[in-house]
Design a protein around this motif. Sequence first.
Motif, PDB file in Angstrom:
ATOM      1  N   TRP A  80       0.942  -1.398  -0.234  1.00 21.13           N
ATOM      2  CA  TRP A  80       0.519   0.170  -0.146  1.00 21.13           C
ATOM      3  C   TRP A  80       0.927   1.286  -0.402  1.00 21.13           C
ATOM      4  O   TRP A  80       1.648   1.200   0.680  1.00 21.13           O
ATOM      5  CB  TRP A  80      -1.450  -0.417   1.537  1.00 21.13           C
ATOM      6  CG  TRP A  80      -1.810   1.440   1.644  1.00 21.13           C
ATOM      7  CD1 TRP A  80      -2.428   2.044   0.574  1.00 21.13           C
ATOM      8  CD2 TRP A  80      -1.655   2.369   2.380  1.00 21.13           C
ATOM      9  NE1 TRP A  80      -3.401   2.658   1.031  1.00 21.13           N
ATOM     10  CE2 TRP A  80      -2.667   3.237   2.401  1.00 21.13           C
ATOM     11  CE3 TRP A  80      -1.171   2.209   3.575  1.00 21.13           C
ATOM     12  CZ2 TRP A  80      -3.001   4.134   3.134  1.00 21.13           C
ATOM     13  CZ3 TRP A  80      -1.120   2.983   4.470  1.00 21.13           C
ATOM     14  CH2 TRP A  80      -1.906   3.949   4.201  1.00 21.13           C
ATOM     15  N   LYS A  81       0.209   2.284  -1.077  1.00 21.32           N
ATOM     16  CA  LYS A  81       1.477   3.677  -1.028  1.00 21.32           C
ATOM     17  C   LYS A  81       0.438   4.650  -0.481  1.00 21.32           C
ATOM     18  O   LYS A  81      -0.396   4.932  -1.246  1.00 21.32           O
ATOM     19  CB  LYS A  81       1.930   3.860  -2.678  1.00 21.32           C
ATOM     20  CG  LYS A  81       2.878   2.600  -3.060  1.00 21.32           C
ATOM     21  CD  LYS A  81       3.802   2.463  -2.311  1.00 21.32           C
ATOM     22  CE  LYS A  81       4.795   1.557  -3.463  1.00 21.32           C
ATOM     23  NZ  LYS A  81       6.087   0.803  -2.359  1.00 21.32           N
ATOM     24  N   SER A  82       0.500   4.997   0.541  1.00 20.53           N
ATOM     25  CA  SER A  82      -0.060   5.945   1.214  1.00 20.53           C
ATOM     26  C   SER A  82      -0.053   7.611   0.164  1.00 20.53           C
ATOM     27  O   SER A  82       0.862   7.897   0.309  1.00 20.53           O
ATOM     28  CB  SER A  82       0.283   6.500   2.303  1.00 20.53           C
ATOM     29  OG  SER A  82       0.029   7.802   2.900  1.00 20.53           O
ATOM     30  N   PRO A  83      -1.143   8.186   0.287  1.00 22.80           N
ATOM     31  CA  PRO A  83      -1.469   9.032  -0.600  1.00 22.80           C
ATOM     32  C   PRO A  83      -1.133  10.512   0.300  1.00 22.80           C
ATOM     33  O   PRO A  83      -1.157  11.415  -0.244  1.00 22.80           O
ATOM     34  CB  PRO A  83      -2.980   9.065  -1.218  1.00 22.80           C
ATOM     35  CG  PRO A  83      -4.363   8.415   0.276  1.00 22.80           C
ATOM     36  CD  PRO A  83      -3.149   7.367   0.902  1.00 22.80           C
ATOM     37  N   TYR A  84      -0.481  10.425   1.361  1.00 23.84           N
ATOM     38  CA  TYR A  84      -0.182  11.267   2.383  1.00 23.84           C
ATOM     39  C   TYR A  84       1.054  11.227   2.303  1.00 23.84           C
ATOM     40  O   TYR A  84       2.040   9.963   2.424  1.00 23.84           O
ATOM     41  CB  TYR A  84      -1.353  10.641   3.915  1.00 23.84           C
ATOM     42  CG  TYR A  84      -2.557  10.810   3.265  1.00 23.84           C
ATOM     43  CD1 TYR A  84      -3.088  12.255   3.615  1.00 23.84           C
ATOM     44  CD2 TYR A  84      -3.129   9.662   4.154  1.00 23.84           C
ATOM     45  CE1 TYR A  84      -4.706  12.445   3.698  1.00 23.84           C
ATOM     46  CE2 TYR A  84      -4.467   9.526   3.564  1.00 23.84           C
ATOM     47  CZ  TYR A  84      -5.254  10.708   3.618  1.00 23.84           C
ATOM     48  OH  TYR A  84      -6.643  10.602   3.262  1.00 23.84           O
ATOM     49  N   LYS A  85       1.931  12.266   1.575  1.00 21.90           N
ATOM     50  CA  LYS A  85       3.349  12.399   2.704  1.00 21.90           C
ATOM     51  C   LYS A  85       3.965  12.960   3.650  1.00 21.90           C
ATOM     52  O   LYS A  85       4.835  13.316   4.007  1.00 21.90           O
ATOM     53  CB  LYS A  85       3.318  13.641   1.441  1.00 21.90           C
ATOM     54  CG  LYS A  85       3.544  13.709   0.233  1.00 21.90           C
ATOM     55  CD  LYS A  85       4.290  12.158  -0.520  1.00 21.90           C
ATOM     56  CE  LYS A  85       3.434  12.195  -2.200  1.00 21.90           C
ATOM     57  NZ  LYS A  85       3.148  10.621  -2.384  1.00 21.90           N
TER      58      LYS A  85
END
Length: 112
Positions: A80-85
């Motif tokens: 999973w790649k978070s959309p939050y940085k």
Amino acid sequence: SAVEENNKRYQENPQLYRTRQEINEHIFGTITRQWGYNHTNLTGLEKVNGEHSLIMLVYNIKRAINILTVPDLIDKLKKWKSPYKTKGVIIFRRLYLSLFMDLIEMNLTIAA
């Protein structure tokens, strides 16, 4: 009164209420009848909301496990790649995976 207004809305659109029952009521029925979660021991809106959020999280995890199986779910969470940085999300993700793995191991130990 509120009951009369609700009855009027129901009479005007009974199909909408049936759809709501099919979608929402199933979840709460599972949680209350199968899991026995029909009250809270906490007081205060914030605490009760927190407890309810945890119950819903568990429901969603169990549902994901039933749909995907445990190995697939773990694989998807790892990819999973978070959309939050933010760094906090990465820490949360690691903590979540760690807790999730602990729960799985504990459940497997109890079941064995």
